[in-house]
Write an enzyme that holds these catalytic residues in place. Structure first.
Site, mmCIF file in Angstrom:
data_model
loop_
_atom_site.group_PDB
_atom_site.id
_atom_site.type_symbol
_atom_site.label_atom_id
_atom_site.label_comp_id
_atom_site.label_asym_id
_atom_site.label_seq_id
_atom_site.Cartn_x
_atom_site.Cartn_y
_atom_site.Cartn_z
ATOM 1 N N ALA A 1 0.806 -1.230 0.000
ATOM 2 C CA ALA A 1 0.000 0.000 0.000
ATOM 3 C C ALA A 1 0.837 1.277 0.000
ATOM 4 O O ALA A 1 0.303 2.363 0.184
ATOM 5 C CB ALA A 1 -0.934 -0.007 1.206
ATOM 6 N N THR A 2 2.141 1.160 -0.225
ATOM 7 C CA THR A 2 2.978 2.367 -0.146
ATOM 8 C C THR A 2 3.109 3.088 -1.484
ATOM 9 O O THR A 2 3.636 4.191 -1.549
ATOM 10 C CB THR A 2 4.387 2.036 0.390
ATOM 11 O OG1 THR A 2 4.976 1.032 -0.445
ATOM 12 C CG2 THR A 2 4.306 1.530 1.825
ATOM 13 N N SER A 3 2.640 2.460 -2.568
ATOM 14 C CA SER A 3 2.700 3.129 -3.872
ATOM 15 C C SER A 3 1.660 2.533 -4.814
ATOM 16 O O SER A 3 1.023 1.522 -4.489
ATOM 17 C CB SER A 3 4.102 2.964 -4.492
ATOM 18 O OG SER A 3 4.316 1.594 -4.786
ATOM 19 N N GLY A 4 1.504 3.172 -5.971
ATOM 20 C CA GLY A 4 0.675 2.605 -7.036
ATOM 21 C C GLY A 4 -0.763 2.350 -6.643
ATOM 22 O O GLY A 4 -1.386 3.122 -5.905
ATOM 23 N N ILE A 5 -1.296 1.241 -7.141
ATOM 24 C CA ILE A 5 -2.705 0.906 -6.920
ATOM 25 C C ILE A 5 -2.985 0.663 -5.438
ATOM 26 O O ILE A 5 -4.040 1.041 -4.929
ATOM 27 C CB ILE A 5 -3.102 -0.307 -7.790
ATOM 28 C CG1 ILE A 5 -3.167 0.130 -9.264
ATOM 29 C CG2 ILE A 5 -4.455 -0.881 -7.358
ATOM 30 C CD1 ILE A 5 -3.326 -0.997 -10.259
ATOM 31 N N GLY A 6 -2.044 0.061 -4.726
ATOM 32 C CA GLY A 6 -2.242 -0.199 -3.297
ATOM 33 C C GLY A 6 -2.423 1.084 -2.506
ATOM 34 O O GLY A 6 -3.307 1.201 -1.649
ATOM 35 N N SER B 1 -3.948 -9.825 -13.061
ATOM 36 C CA SER B 1 -3.508 -9.159 -14.274
ATOM 37 C C SER B 1 -3.935 -9.973 -15.478
ATOM 38 O O SER B 1 -4.095 -11.197 -15.390
ATOM 39 C CB SER B 1 -1.984 -9.043 -14.219
ATOM 40 O OG SER B 1 -1.400 -9.245 -15.480
ATOM 41 N N TYR C 1 6.618 -13.940 -14.065
ATOM 42 C CA TYR C 1 5.628 -12.975 -13.582
ATOM 43 C C TYR C 1 4.215 -13.495 -13.865
ATOM 44 O O TYR C 1 3.340 -13.481 -12.985
ATOM 45 C CB TYR C 1 5.854 -11.613 -14.259
ATOM 46 C CG TYR C 1 4.805 -10.576 -13.890
ATOM 47 C CD1 TYR C 1 4.821 -9.962 -12.642
ATOM 48 C CD2 TYR C 1 3.799 -10.219 -14.785
ATOM 49 C CE1 TYR C 1 3.860 -9.019 -12.298
ATOM 50 C CE2 TYR C 1 2.837 -9.276 -14.451
ATOM 51 C CZ TYR C 1 2.876 -8.675 -13.201
ATOM 52 O OH TYR C 1 1.916 -7.760 -12.865
#
Length: 268
Positions: A15-20, A146, A171
């Site tokens: 949750a520290t960047s992007g979608i989170g 994804s 991935y």
């Protein structure tokens, strides 16, 4: 915005960047208590502070928590701490993810790094949080997947891809595994492809993406108890669509659980 999320407790991994980060912001805006997960306590605390400073989030609704998913022991510690402090958890958002590196990389636990961070850590975390998620009706898990899961195969005889490694295949395998895991009957779970967004994973997909906030909206909608969900369902942004065939086969779900139990060191 409906406030059916108010008073609910949601753990968002990565949750520290992007979608989170955007998911945490939108959940807090709607009155949910957000356990904001970061790799280190410092990163989680900084993200919470940033939400308060820039998005006007209520600090009382944000609880920074930490675990480096490269170490399964830290995942276990996180789960135990959450169950202790939040015996009732409404939603777990399995979002943390890394792009597989160019070179084949194993964690200290002996797993291919993308398979561990993107899938095995979430498998372990979800299992250990099951008592909190099922302590009241309606607990749910939202796996951020994804479109890449469709191109993937799980290499049953070589899940760590020691024999042949390609970062895209590794991935994709981690994304397929997480999508298959949504059909596990132990907790109610769904998967969502938030679309290609401007996040650290963008280089895997191409050059342009939607804002992360847009991808997060599709995640938040599935966290909302007002949104009915079906266990194992796969959503492409706001539409429910059929996932890859493997993700709907009971045999594959059982086989994956067996493999994952073995790899995270939990049998039974």
């Amino acid at each position: 915005m409906s406030s059916s999320l108010s008073g609910r407790t949601v753990l968002v991994t990565g949750a520290t960047s992007g979608i989170g980060y955007e998911t945490a912001r939108q959940l807090a805006e709607r009155g949910a208590t957000v356990l904001l997960h970061g790799r280190t306590p410092e990163e989680a605390r900084a993200a919470a502070d940033r939400l308060v400073a820039t998005a006007g989030a209520d600090a009382a609704l944000l609880r920074p928590v930490a675990a480096d998913f490269v170490r399964l022991e830290e995942v276990e510690d996180l789960a135990h701490a959450v169950v202790r402090e939040h015996p009732h958890l409404d939603v777990l958002v399995n979002n943390a993810a890394i792009a597989a590196p160019e070179r084949h990389t194993l964690t200290a636990d002996g797993n291919e790094i993308a398979f561990q961070v993107n899938f095995l850590a979430h498998y372990l975390l979800t299992g250990l949080l099951e008592p909190a998620l099922t302590s009241a009706p309606g607990g749910r898990v939202v796996n951020v997947s994804s479109a890449f899961h469709r191109t993937a195969t799980i290499q049953w005889s070589d899940p760590q891809r020691l024999r042949r490694y390609s970062r895209l295949a590794a991935y994709a395998q981690s994304r397929l595994a997480l999508t298959v895991f949504a059909a596990d009957p132990r907790v109610t779970a769904v998967s969502v492809n938030p679309g290609v967004c401007e996040t650290g994973l963008l280089p895997l997909y191409g050059h342009e993406g939607a804002p992360a906030a847009e991808g997060a909206r599709h995640v938040v909608r599935l966290c909302d108890p007002a949104t009915e969900i079906v266990n194992g369902a796969y959503h492409d942004r706001s539409e429910r669509v059929a996932p890859a065939t493997a993700a709907t086969e009971e045999r594959t779900v059982r086989r994956l659980n067996k493999l994952a139990d073995l790899l995270v060191g939990h049998t039974g």
